[in-house]
Design an enzyme around this catalytic site. Sequence first.
Site, short mmCIF file in Angstrom:
data_model
loop_
_atom_site.label_atom_id
_atom_site.label_comp_id
_atom_site.label_asym_id
_atom_site.label_seq_id
_atom_site.Cartn_x
_atom_site.Cartn_y
_atom_site.Cartn_z
N SER A 146 0.85 -1.20 0.00
CA SER A 146 0.00 0.00 0.00
C SER A 146 0.88 1.24 0.00
CB SER A 146 -0.90 0.02 1.24
OG SER A 146 -1.56 1.26 1.38
N TYR A 159 -1.47 -0.67 10.06
CA TYR A 159 -1.56 -1.02 8.65
C TYR A 159 -0.30 -0.60 7.89
CZ TYR A 159 -3.57 -1.27 3.92
OH TYR A 159 -3.82 -1.57 2.62
N LYS A 163 2.41 -3.07 6.07
CA LYS A 163 2.62 -2.99 4.62
C LYS A 163 4.06 -2.59 4.27
CE LYS A 163 -1.41 -4.22 3.03
NZ LYS A 163 -1.55 -5.53 2.36
#
Length: 262
Positions: A146, A159, A163
């Site tokens: 991401s 997150y 990532k």
Amino acid sequence: MILDLFRLDGKTAIVTGAGRGLGAAIALGFAEAGADVVISSRTADELDTVADQIRATGRRAVAVPADLSKAEPNLLVDAAIAEFGRLDVLVNNVGGAFPKPLLDTRGKDLDRAFNFNVTVGHEILVAAAPHLLGNDDGGSVINITSAVGRLPGRGFGMYGTAKAALAHYTRLAALDLNPKVRVNAIAPGSIVTSALEVVAADDTMRGAIESATPLQRLGRPEEVAAAALYLASPAGAYLTGKVLEVDGGLLAPNFELPLPDL
């Protein structure tokens, strides 16, 4: 013909998180390029819909409903070998984590995010590696990371960290699996999927994101699927250990959660 380099005729791919969004678009794109596909997600009904779309292209599909954070790592690999007799491409798309203020984030939250975004994909890769290495022309692994893995944004501690780890894992795995198996990643930006449907439906919020994106719009799932096809096919045969940033040209975050200064 140069377009022939983008074909996957006679190949078999596994795509995780393929019930909708990016995973579904990638699986369908692979089928349109000639591949048979094993697809997985937690929702059987969504998988059945995607499998029907794959079969409509003339290719074969196997749907495996599963929570991959709890399933045996070889589940999807075994399905590919049993049904198609080979495995050529693995797309580790499953992942995610809900935004959360940093000081409300606990170690167990980070553990869960790391497991879902990195460990699950690693275990499937380890199960797939003997089959990929056994092919005359090797194989391809694609990890979906991401833009948040390189661009800081409040609330994305879990997150973004997971990532970012997946992006560097891609480089490390590529080195270990050279020269037969290529390992690359795609780092999408703001793509119109179910994860962004609330934002996309709000003109004010969507306008703010678009104006903060150099290309002045949200991305489309098929644009990420096209990047995946490039990496999976002979067209991308000279790339390994790389992260393709399919993000509209982002140099800074284009979406900020309304979290106050501390």
